[in-house]
Design a protein around this motif. Structure first.
Motif, PDB file in Angstrom:
ATOM      1  N   ALA A 166       0.851  -1.015  -0.341  1.00 50.94           N
ATOM      2  CA  ALA A 166      -0.292  -0.205  -0.016  1.00 50.94           C
ATOM      3  C   ALA A 166       0.947   1.051   0.093  1.00 50.94           C
ATOM      4  N   ALA A 167       2.160   1.763   0.355  1.00 50.24           N
ATOM      5  CA  ALA A 167       3.107   2.319   0.747  1.00 50.24           C
ATOM      6  C   ALA A 167       3.226   2.688  -0.717  1.00 50.24           C
ATOM      7  N   MET A 168       3.644   1.506  -1.028  1.00 50.51           N
ATOM      8  CA  MET A 168       4.015   1.445  -2.953  1.00 50.51           C
ATOM      9  C   MET A 168       3.246   2.350  -3.874  1.00 50.51           C
ATOM     10  N   VAL A 169       2.224   1.898  -3.205  1.00 59.46           N
ATOM     11  CA  VAL A 169       0.337   3.189  -3.850  1.00 59.46           C
ATOM     12  C   VAL A 169       0.584   4.124  -3.917  1.00 59.46           C
ATOM     13  N   VAL A 170       0.388   4.536  -2.844  1.00 60.15           N
ATOM     14  CA  VAL A 170       0.492   6.161  -1.935  1.00 60.15           C
ATOM     15  C   VAL A 170       2.175   6.669  -2.826  1.00 60.15           C
ATOM     16  N   ARG A 171       3.016   5.834  -1.939  1.00 63.28           N
ATOM     17  CA  ARG A 171       4.217   6.708  -3.056  1.00 63.28           C
ATOM     18  C   ARG A 171       3.780   7.504  -3.862  1.00 63.28           C
ATOM     19  N   THR A 172       3.418   6.234  -5.288  1.00 68.34           N
ATOM     20  CA  THR A 172       3.393   6.555  -6.643  1.00 68.34           C
ATOM     21  C   THR A 172       2.848   7.551  -7.086  1.00 68.34           C
ATOM     22  N   LEU A 173       1.112   7.753  -6.587  1.00 64.41           N
ATOM     23  CA  LEU A 173       0.612   8.248  -6.804  1.00 64.41           C
ATOM     24  C   LEU A 173       0.443   9.749  -6.330  1.00 64.41           C
ATOM     25  N   ILE A 174       0.859   9.980  -5.389  1.00 61.62           N
ATOM     26  CA  ILE A 174       0.211  11.390  -4.257  1.00 61.62           C
ATOM     27  C   ILE A 174       2.101  11.964  -3.676  1.00 61.62           C
ATOM     28  N   ASN A 175       1.959  13.074  -4.492  1.00 58.34           N
ATOM     29  CA  ASN A 175       3.587  13.630  -4.360  1.00 58.34           C
ATOM     30  C   ASN A 175       3.681  14.042  -2.859  1.00 58.34           C
ATOM     31  N   ASP A 176       2.899  14.737  -2.509  1.00 55.22           N
ATOM     32  CA  ASP A 176       3.012  14.751  -1.032  1.00 55.22           C
ATOM     33  C   ASP A 176       3.773  14.599   0.492  1.00 55.22           C
ATOM     34  N   GLN A 177       4.881  14.388   0.443  1.00 55.69           N
ATOM     35  CA  GLN A 177       5.237  13.457   1.353  1.00 55.69           C
ATOM     36  C   GLN A 177       5.118  13.961   2.693  1.00 55.69           C
ATOM     37  N   ALA A 178       4.413  14.550   2.816  1.00 48.82           N
ATOM     38  CA  ALA A 178       3.306  14.747   4.080  1.00 48.82           C
ATOM     39  C   ALA A 178       1.965  13.783   4.425  1.00 48.82           C
ATOM     40  N   VAL A 179       1.400  14.407   3.305  1.00 47.87           N
ATOM     41  CA  VAL A 179       0.560  13.625   2.605  1.00 47.87           C
ATOM     42  C   VAL A 179       0.626  12.070   3.181  1.00 47.87           C
ATOM     43  N   GLN A 180       1.572  11.733   2.542  1.00 44.61           N
ATOM     44  CA  GLN A 180       1.788  10.082   1.779  1.00 44.61           C
ATOM     45  C   GLN A 180       2.100   9.336   4.200  1.00 44.61           C
ATOM     46  N   ALA A 181       2.990  10.728   4.170  1.00 39.10           N
ATOM     47  CA  ALA A 181       3.268   9.741   5.810  1.00 39.10           C
ATOM     48  C   ALA A 181       2.405   9.929   6.629  1.00 39.10           C
ATOM     49  N   ARG A 182       1.273  10.588   6.555  1.00 37.64           N
ATOM     50  CA  ARG A 182       0.177  10.540   7.593  1.00 37.64           C
ATOM     51  C   ARG A 182      -0.957   8.960   6.972  1.00 37.64           C
ATOM     52  N   LEU A 183      -0.524   9.302   5.907  1.00 36.24           N
ATOM     53  CA  LEU A 183      -1.634   7.783   4.872  1.00 36.24           C
ATOM     54  C   LEU A 183      -1.031   6.378   5.063  1.00 36.24           C
ATOM     55  N   ILE A 184      -0.152   6.488   5.532  1.00 39.69           N
ATOM     56  CA  ILE A 184       0.637   5.303   5.618  1.00 39.69           C
ATOM     57  C   ILE A 184       0.732   5.076   7.054  1.00 39.69           C
ATOM     58  N   GLU A 185       1.416   6.374   8.006  1.00 42.11           N
ATOM     59  CA  GLU A 185       0.627   5.888   9.329  1.00 42.11           C
ATOM     60  C   GLU A 185      -0.401   5.650   9.774  1.00 42.11           C
ATOM     61  N   ARG A 186      -1.779   6.284   9.507  1.00 38.51           N
ATOM     62  CA  ARG A 186      -2.812   5.733   9.527  1.00 38.51           C
ATOM     63  C   ARG A 186      -3.248   4.004   9.068  1.00 38.51           C
ATOM     64  N   ALA A 187      -2.822   3.690   7.815  1.00 37.81           N
ATOM     65  CA  ALA A 187      -3.170   2.831   7.713  1.00 37.81           C
ATOM     66  C   ALA A 187      -2.242   1.430   8.538  1.00 37.81           C
ATOM     67  N   ALA A 188      -1.299   1.418   8.945  1.00 37.09           N
ATOM     68  CA  ALA A 188      -0.156   1.255   9.977  1.00 37.09           C
ATOM     69  C   ALA A 188      -0.983   0.590  11.174  1.00 37.09           C
ATOM     70  N   VAL A 189      -1.573   2.187  11.846  1.00 41.12           N
ATOM     71  CA  VAL A 189      -2.353   2.261  13.441  1.00 41.12           C
ATOM     72  C   VAL A 189      -3.639   1.130  13.233  1.00 41.12           C
ATOM     73  N   ARG A 190      -4.406   1.661  11.804  1.00 44.50           N
ATOM     74  CA  ARG A 190      -4.874   0.411  12.406  1.00 44.50           C
ATOM     75  C   ARG A 190      -5.138  -1.560  11.964  1.00 44.50           C
ATOM     76  N   ALA A 191      -3.492  -1.281  11.062  1.00 44.45           N
ATOM     77  CA  ALA A 191      -2.919  -2.574  11.274  1.00 44.45           C
ATOM     78  C   ALA A 191      -2.869  -3.278  12.459  1.00 44.45           C
ATOM     79  N   GLY A 192      -2.592  -2.594  13.133  1.00 46.92           N
ATOM     80  CA  GLY A 192      -2.113  -2.961  14.566  1.00 46.92           C
ATOM     81  C   GLY A 192      -1.078  -3.106  14.935  1.00 46.92           C
ATOM     82  N   LEU A 193       0.222  -2.595  13.684  1.00 46.81           N
ATOM     83  CA  LEU A 193       1.251  -2.707  13.554  1.00 46.81           C
ATOM     84  C   LEU A 193       2.393  -2.007  14.903  1.00 46.81           C
ATOM     85  N   THR A 194       3.729  -2.366  14.815  1.00 46.76           N
ATOM     86  CA  THR A 194       4.114  -1.898  16.289  1.00 46.76           C
ATOM     87  C   THR A 194       4.782  -0.405  15.368  1.00 46.76           C
TER      88      THR A 194
END
Length: 76
Positions: free
Chosen positions: A29-57
């Motif tokens: 999912a992070a690979m797709v986000v990085r490909t489709l979204i140019n803003d690094q701050a937005v990328q980081a927020r999306l990836i972080e939210r997905a990780a938290v929802r998945a329960g990752l450390t």
């Protein structure tokens, strides 16, 4: 809320591939986000939210969300 979640043996019995580990799903999912979204701050927020929802450390999130930084740490 919890529902039915098929186990690996259920997938095999149905002839389906086994489900991916949460960290691998996030990595893809992070690979797709990085490909489709140019803003690094937005990328980081999306990836972080997905990780938290998945329960990752935090460590898993760092490996997936910031692969360049985890390589730097490994080289030290």
């Amino acid at each position: 809320m919890q529902g039915y979640r098929p186990r690996e043996r259920d997938h095999r019995a149905a002839g389906l591939p086994a489900p991916m580990a949460p960290e691998e799903r996030l990595r893809r999912a992070a690979m797709v986000v990085r490909t489709l979204i140019n803003d690094q701050a937005v990328q980081a927020r999306l990836i972080e939210r997905a990780a938290v929802r998945a329960g990752l450390t935090r460590d898993a999130i760092d490996r997936v969300a910031r692969p360049d930084r985890s390589r730097e740490r490994a080289g030290r």
